[in-house]
Design an enzyme around this catalytic site. Structure first.
Site, short mmCIF file in Angstrom:
data_model
loop_
_atom_site.label_atom_id
_atom_site.label_comp_id
_atom_site.label_asym_id
_atom_site.label_seq_id
_atom_site.Cartn_x
_atom_site.Cartn_y
_atom_site.Cartn_z
N SER A 183 0.85 -1.19 0.00
CA SER A 183 0.00 0.00 0.00
C SER A 183 0.89 1.24 0.00
O SER A 183 2.05 1.18 0.45
CB SER A 183 -0.89 0.00 1.25
OG SER A 183 -1.44 1.29 1.49
N TYR A 191 0.25 -0.37 10.77
CA TYR A 191 -0.16 -0.69 9.40
C TYR A 191 0.95 -0.33 8.41
O TYR A 191 1.31 -1.12 7.53
CB TYR A 191 -1.44 0.06 9.05
CG TYR A 191 -1.90 -0.12 7.62
CD1 TYR A 191 -2.38 -1.35 7.18
CD2 TYR A 191 -1.83 0.93 6.70
CE1 TYR A 191 -2.78 -1.53 5.85
CE2 TYR A 191 -2.24 0.76 5.39
CZ TYR A 191 -2.72 -0.47 4.96
OH TYR A 191 -3.11 -0.65 3.67
#
Length: 315
Positions: free
Chosen positions: A157, A182
Site C-alpha cells: 500500500s 499498518y
C-alpha cells in the site's frame, strides 16, 4: 539481475480493470493461489483470473463465507487458512504439498488495516503478523510447489510511507499506534518481495509488490465512519467522496497485472502502482526508498525466518 524502479510503458493506468489486464491472455492450465480471494479486490482478482481459465485456490479464515462469495465462479477451490496462526499456515501448506499440484502464481491479497491493538501467537502485533509474517511463512512453505516462471505478488500500500521497519520494537511493545503498525506491515510487504526475488530468481521465481490504489472494501472495517468522514473519504452515509477512489475491478488490476503480464517477463523485485513500475520518490505517488532497500530487505528476511522458523528459499 535486479529490475530498476523505472516505468516501462505498460499502456495501462489507474482506471484499468483486472479483466482488461487479462484481455487476450489464456490462463488455461495455470494454478493460482489468492489469499483474501473471496472479498474486496481479492474477490475481483479471483473472478478475473478464473474467467481467463486458471484454477484458483482461495485460502480462507472463514471457509463458509468464502464458499458463499465464490459460488458460481468455475474453477475455484477453497480451504481453511488463518494467517495469524502459524499452525494453520503449516497445516494448509502441508495439504498442498500432499496434493503435489504446483502453482504458477501466489497473490498475497489478504490483510488487515488500522486494527485495534491485538496480539497473536507469542505476542506478535496483529498487522505485522497477518500482513507479513503469515504470508512469509506461507510462501516459504509452498516454495517446493512454485513452478519455474512462477510469480509471487505481495499486495502492499502507499501506506508503507507511514513507517519503515521498527527494528527496535517491531511488535509495538512500547506503545501502540494502529496506523504506524499498518505502515510498518506494508513496508514489510515490499521488502519481502525485494529479497524473495533476489533469492528466487535463479530458480525462475520472481516477486513483485504493489499499491492497488484506494478502494472502499471491508479492509476499512476497523476505521469508524466518523473518522473516514473527517479524512474526506466518505460522506455521512458512507458514500465515497474522494475522487481518487477506484472500483474493486480497478483495484484488482495491478496485482493481476503483476502476476500475469508478459511485459514483466524477466523482471522482478520492484514495486508497482497503477499497472506500472513506480519511481522511487520522497513523497506522493511512487515508492519510498526505505521500502526497496536491499540491505533492509535481507535483514527483514532474517528476522522473519527466525520468528517463523521457516526459510524455504534458502533451505
Amino acid at each position: 539481475m535486479s529490475t530498476p524502479q523505472q516505468a516501462i510503458g505498460s499502456g495501462f493506468g489507474a482506471t484499468t480493470t483486472a479483466a482488461e489486464v487479462l484481455d487476450g491472455i489464456d490462463l488455461t492450465g495455470k494454478r493460482v493461489l489468492v489469499t483474501g480471494g473471496y472479498s474486496g479486490i481479492g474477490l475481483e482478482t479471483t473472478r478475473a483470473v478464473a474467467a481467463a481459465g486458471a484454477h484458483v485456490v482461495v485460502p480462507a479464515r472463514r471457509p463458509k463465507v468464502a464458499a458463499e462469495a465464490l459460488a458460481g465462479i468455475a474453477g475455484v477451490a477453497t480451504d481453511e487458512l488463518d494467517l495469524a496462526d502459524l499452525g494453520s499456515v503449516e497445516a494448509f501448506a502441508g495439504r498442498r504439498l500432499d496434493e503435489g499440484a504446483r502453482f504458477d502464481a501466489v497473490i498475497d491479497s489478504a490483510g488487515v488495516m488500522a486494527s485495534p491493538e491485538t496480539r497473536v501467537g507469542p505476542g506478535w502485533e496483529l498487522q505485522f503478523a497477518v500482513n507479513h509474517l503469515g504470508h512469509f511463512a506461507l510462501v516459504n512453505r509452498l516454495a517446493p510447489l512454485l513452478n519455474e516462471g512462477a510469480r509471487v505478488v505481495a499486495v502492499s500500500s502507499g501506506g508503507h510511507r507511514i513507517s519503515p521497519i521498527r527494528w527496535d520494537d517491531p511488535h509495538f511493545e512500547r506503545g501502540y499506534d494502529r496506523w504506524e503498525a499498518y505502515g510498518q506491515s506494508k513496508t514489510a510487504n515490499v521488502l519481502f518481495a525485494v529479497h524473495l526475488d533476489a533469492l528466487g530468481r535463479d530458480r525462475g521465481v520472481r516477486a513483485f509488490a504493489l499499491h492497488p490504489g484506494g478502494i472502499l472494501t471491508p479492509l476499512q472495517r476497523h476505521i469508524p465512519r466518523e473518522e473516514q468522514v473527517v479524512m474526506g473519504w466518505v460522506d455521512a452515509d458512507g458514500n465515497a467522496v474522494a475522487d481518487w477512489f477506484k472500483t474493486t475491478e480497478q483495484g484488482a488490476a495491478t496485482q493481476t497485472w503483476a502476476a500475469f503480464s508478459p511485459r514483466l517477463e524477466g523482471m522482478g523485485g520492484v514495486y508497482l502502482e497503477d499497472c506500472e513500475v513506480a519511481a522511487v520518490t520522497g513523497d506522493g505517488p511512487g515508492v519510498a526508498a526505505h521500502a526497496v532497500d536491499p540491505e533492509q530487505a535481507a535483514r527483514l528476511w532474517d528476522l522473519s525466518a527466525a520468528l517463523t522458523g521457516v526459510d524455504g528459499f534458502r533451505a
